[in-house]
Write an enzyme that holds these catalytic residues in place. Structure first.
Site, PDB file in Angstrom:
ATOM      1  N   ARG A 121       0.738  -1.120  -0.057  1.00  0.00           N
ATOM      2  CA  ARG A 121      -0.122   0.073  -0.146  1.00  0.00           C
ATOM      3  C   ARG A 121       0.733   1.214  -0.008  1.00  0.00           C
ATOM      4  NH1 ARG A 121      -3.428   0.033   5.111  1.00  0.00           N
ATOM      5  NH2 ARG A 121      -4.355  -1.897   4.070  1.00  0.00           N
ATOM      6  N   HIS A 166       1.594  -1.933   5.680  1.00  0.00           N
ATOM      7  CA  HIS A 166       1.572  -2.532   4.334  1.00  0.00           C
ATOM      8  C   HIS A 166       2.641  -1.708   3.208  1.00  0.00           C
ATOM      9  CE1 HIS A 166      -2.013  -4.919   4.251  1.00  0.00           C
ATOM     10  NE2 HIS A 166      -2.304  -4.283   5.127  1.00  0.00           N
ATOM     11  N   ASP A 173      -3.560  -8.371   3.342  1.00  0.00           N
ATOM     12  CA  ASP A 173      -4.799  -8.618   4.014  1.00  0.00           C
ATOM     13  C   ASP A 173      -5.317  -9.890   2.986  1.00  0.00           C
ATOM     14  OD1 ASP A 173      -4.461  -6.690   5.708  1.00  0.00           O
ATOM     15  OD2 ASP A 173      -5.427  -5.156   4.348  1.00  0.00           O
ATOM     16  N   GLU A 255      -6.947  -7.789  13.772  1.00  0.00           N
ATOM     17  CA  GLU A 255      -7.662  -8.048  12.408  1.00  0.00           C
ATOM     18  C   GLU A 255      -7.228  -9.369  11.981  1.00  0.00           C
ATOM     19  OE1 GLU A 255      -7.052  -3.363  10.857  1.00  0.00           O
ATOM     20  OE2 GLU A 255      -5.987  -4.930   9.924  1.00  0.00           O
ATOM     21  N   HIS A 258      -5.108  -9.650   8.438  1.00  0.00           N
ATOM     22  CA  HIS A 258      -3.862  -8.972   8.533  1.00  0.00           C
ATOM     23  C   HIS A 258      -2.692  -9.644   8.925  1.00  0.00           C
ATOM     24  CE1 HIS A 258      -1.737  -4.691   8.785  1.00  0.00           C
ATOM     25  NE2 HIS A 258      -0.931  -5.854   9.356  1.00  0.00           N
TER      26      HIS A 258
END
Length: 287
Positions: A121, A166, A173, A255, A258
């Site tokens: 990301r 990320h 994810d 999460e 993740h």
């Protein structure tokens, strides 16, 4: 400014410079009174950086891993495509991609496939998240992704941060899908939203195993080992967790989706090249 007030101000000004300053303020006042515009996505660099040679497209390492890249679509917690995502591809460090390939081989033998929602990301995407979180008036996707969380609390509660693992390239994810994988219908912007923590039949349809919540659900039920998640849902989370841990990944406890491959190739570097095949241009072919 009304003329009598302006005249009084000019009479009381000690110098010509002060009067000029008052006139300048008067000239600017209509613009200052205009309503504030909604924050725009952060600007992007004029010349995009390239990815280091340690980055690869996951599809080049393992084409069998399913990819449903959410942030290039409007089906995410912001409701708009995210800055920096230019192609629906998963980019990762080579080490992380190879580890994911090892995990995938194990899952395929048992009739499952991994499916990734997000991989590398860029920092500009994280900046877009931050700008959105500060715009408390934009809550178009609240009904699905954060029904019980006040948007003003997203920073305090850790759902949004100014840096993301990320951006270092070894975090992904993902979920599991039973094979053969049924299709997932596309999201239609503006369609009625249902809570991400609701029963499977009530949530937005996803072809993955039932993990108890949808992806990117801002709710404590998304904590991997939340005790309220039991039965098949808990078993599915543990199936994913066990398979990825065997391949060298570590779960983020808040999460269930993740995971970070360790040791990270770039443990202290946050990259900002766009998610695009072009970001890999110039790489020498490697396995």
């Amino acid at each position: 400014m009304p003329r009598p007030i302006l005249a009084a101000a000019l009479r009381g000004a000690a110098t010509v410079a002060a009067a000029a300053a008052l006139l300048a303020v008067t000239a600017l006042s209509p613009a200052a009174a205009a309503p504030a515009a909604r924050p725009a996505p952060p600007s992007t660099p004029a010349h995009d950086p390239k990815a280091p040679e340690e980055f690869v497209a996951l599809r080049d390492v393992d084409p069998t891993v399913l990819q449903e890249m959410r942030y290039i679509t409007p089906h995410n917690f912001m409701g708009v495509p995210v800055t920096g995502y230019r192609a629906p591809i998963c980019l990762l460090t080579r080490d992380a991609a190879r580890a994911l390939h090892r995990a995938q081989r194990s899952f395929l033998r048992r009739g499952y496939s991994l499916k990734v929602y997000d991989c590398y990301r860029p920092q500009r995407a994280v900046n877009h998240f931050v700008a959105w979180a500060k715009d408390l008036g934009d809550q178009r996707m609240k009904g699905e992704f954060y029904p019980l969380v006040d948007k003003s609390m997203l920073f305090r509660d850790g759902y949004i941060a100014e840096k993301s693992g990320h951006s270092r390239g070894s975090t992904v994810d993902l979920t599991l899908v039973r094979l053969p994988a049924p299709p997932t219908r596309p999201y239609v912007p503006g369609e009625p939203l249902t809570p991400c923590y609701g029963p499977r039949a009530a949530r937005f349809p996803d072809n993955s195993l039932d993990m108890g919540t949808g992806f990117d659900c801002f709710d404590t039920l998304a904590h991997t080992l939340d005790p309220r998640i039991t039965g098949v849902q808990r078993a599915n989370r543990l199936l994913l967790k066990d398979g990825l841990e065997r391949a060298g990944f570590v779960n983020y406890a808040a999460e269930w989706w993740h995971y970070t491959f360790t040791p990270e190739t770039f443990p202290d570097t946050y990259f900002d090249f766009p998610v695009s095949r072009r970001s890999l241009t110039g790489h020498r072919p490697r396995g």
